[in-house]
Motif scaffolding. Sequence first.
Motif, PDB file in Angstrom:
ATOM      1  N   VAL A 138      29.289   6.350  13.529  1.00 49.20           N
ATOM      2  CA  VAL A 138      27.851   6.480  13.740  1.00 49.20           C
ATOM      3  C   VAL A 138      27.091   5.551  12.811  1.00 49.20           C
ATOM      4  O   VAL A 138      27.551   5.214  11.716  1.00 49.20           O
ATOM      5  N   ASP A 139      25.897   5.144  13.265  1.00 52.24           N
ATOM      6  CA  ASP A 139      25.057   4.263  12.460  1.00 52.24           C
ATOM      7  C   ASP A 139      23.676   4.202  13.103  1.00 52.24           C
ATOM      8  O   ASP A 139      23.491   4.631  14.253  1.00 52.24           O
ATOM      9  N   GLY A 163      26.168   6.386  18.282  1.00 48.92           N
ATOM     10  CA  GLY A 163      27.490   6.948  17.995  1.00 48.92           C
ATOM     11  C   GLY A 163      28.496   6.435  19.015  1.00 48.92           C
ATOM     12  O   GLY A 163      28.194   6.363  20.209  1.00 48.92           O
ATOM     13  N   TRP A 184      18.891  13.717  11.170  1.00 44.26           N
ATOM     14  CA  TRP A 184      20.283  13.275  11.089  1.00 44.26           C
ATOM     15  C   TRP A 184      21.233  14.361  11.589  1.00 44.26           C
ATOM     16  O   TRP A 184      22.171  14.093  12.348  1.00 44.26           O
ATOM     17  N   HIS A 188      23.398  14.627  15.458  1.00 45.74           N
ATOM     18  CA  HIS A 188      24.851  14.827  15.513  1.00 45.74           C
ATOM     19  C   HIS A 188      25.209  15.943  16.485  1.00 45.74           C
ATOM     20  O   HIS A 188      26.174  15.824  17.243  1.00 45.74           O
ATOM     21  N   CYS A 204      30.591   7.572   8.869  1.00 48.61           N
ATOM     22  CA  CYS A 204      29.164   7.272   8.777  1.00 48.61           C
ATOM     23  C   CYS A 204      28.913   6.228   7.700  1.00 48.61           C
ATOM     24  O   CYS A 204      29.803   5.883   6.918  1.00 48.61           O
ATOM     25  N   LYS A 247      33.511   0.718   9.715  1.00 49.13           N
ATOM     26  CA  LYS A 247      32.890   1.320  10.903  1.00 49.13           C
ATOM     27  C   LYS A 247      32.551   0.199  11.894  1.00 49.13           C
ATOM     28  O   LYS A 247      31.434   0.107  12.405  1.00 49.13           O
TER      29      LYS A 247
END
Length: 503
Positions: A138-139, A163, A184, A188, A204, A247
């Motif tokens: 995720v970012d 994600g 945040w 999710h 993350c 990531k």
Amino acid sequence: MRQIRQVLRLAFNDKVSRRVISASLCLHRDTVRDYLVRAAAAKLSWPLPPDLDDAALEDLLFPPVSQRSIRKPQPDWATVHVELKKKGATLQALHAEYLEEYPDGLAYSRYCDAYRKWAKHLKRYMRQTYIAGEKALVDFAGPTMPIYLPETRKERRAQIFVGVLGASNYTFAEALWSQKLPDWIATHTRMFEFFGGVPAVVVCDNLKAGVSKASRTEPEIHATYQNMAAHYATMIIPARPRKPQDKAKAENGVLVVERWILFRLRKRVFTSLDELNAAIRELLIELNNRPFQKLPGSRRSQYESIDRPALKPLPIQHYEYTEFRKVRVGQDGLFELDGCPYSAPWALCRQEVELRVTAATVEILHRGRRVGSHERSRGSQPVIDPQHLSPEHRYVGFWAPDIELKWAADIGEYARSFLKKVLEQVKRKDLGMRAAGAMKRLEKDYGAERLNTACARALEIDADSMSSVRSILRAGLDKKGAESGIQEAAFDHVNVRGPGYYH
């Protein structure tokens, strides 16, 4: 090639032995022998032809390995690449399946070399092998989207969360107002619902909402983020600081969302966050259905066949947003949360406690143990649990005449009647407490029986203060009254008026 020419010159022209050639050129004797054998096989002699350059000489001495006229069947390397993403898959197991179909196929070492050679044609940044259902990365995207609020007529920028499931590249995107902790955590939960399951690990970035302290070896996960992970039975692994390759799928997912979603929405005008998210969801379906360029299928087909069966099921109970905060209990036994004082057990005064805060409750934790809870208040009036107070504070804070009268009833009927008479005349709570406290001290000094008798005597003389009872006890009048009762004359006399005269 220069040394090979020297070996051939010394051997064919000067007739020098291999041992001498080896010592002269600092070559191993086996190497000298190999050169001479290859030269004999190529039918070379000294001097070499003048037009024979180094490249031609190398081709004569080291000819390329001739390929067999009938090539062994090659597996579908794209399928092998996809199968390797499944949990427990290895090249050895896939090679065994390949031999079942083609018994005369490639040997295992040749099979591995051919796969690695094929994998080099994929994008260079693909350095990790992702197992099905193992990781979601995720970012936040760098660009933001403008939203023009009609009520304020001002522009507000929305953050874009992305994600990606590691094995299938199945992508989720959503617009948020901020990157703060509540947004945040909420995004999710919606991402897991979009995936229809929970991955084993969430990777993350090191933003403050998720990671309290960034570290290459021992990062500290935010307590609220960790609580959410525990609810969904997953694990949080932050990327190393300044190591975006940890990531890589999220970085690539951000790039894809920017190109195929945000760029296509750049000319549209949005007036609410819901309107923007509806547009993102429409393009997200198209993005996940787009076929891959070098692999078979699409993100959705890979997700359906690889990731979805391997994801953990969603928990039955929906996640409730929970924050954890550390506060210090004051000397008065209260701590403050969002402008409202709450009580804590009196033994924890001046100590630090941890709060587990939800929308409805405030739980008090000390050394990992739950020691109290309150319903969450939105006002500023203190919220106090009587059980949290010390006995003295509980007595003062929740004093009531009925409690004192119940105590006096245990002393005796006259004590209760006298105390009730005193409390009815008192207009203030603190004065009533003083009167009841004085009566309790008299009971402690003189005993319950004498106090009850003294109250009876005080009622007879129509006294209405504790000082009268105290005087009766000090003078011992309660004993005299108890021994002789009311003294009356045993004879008639003109000067004796009798008790009826005084009533």
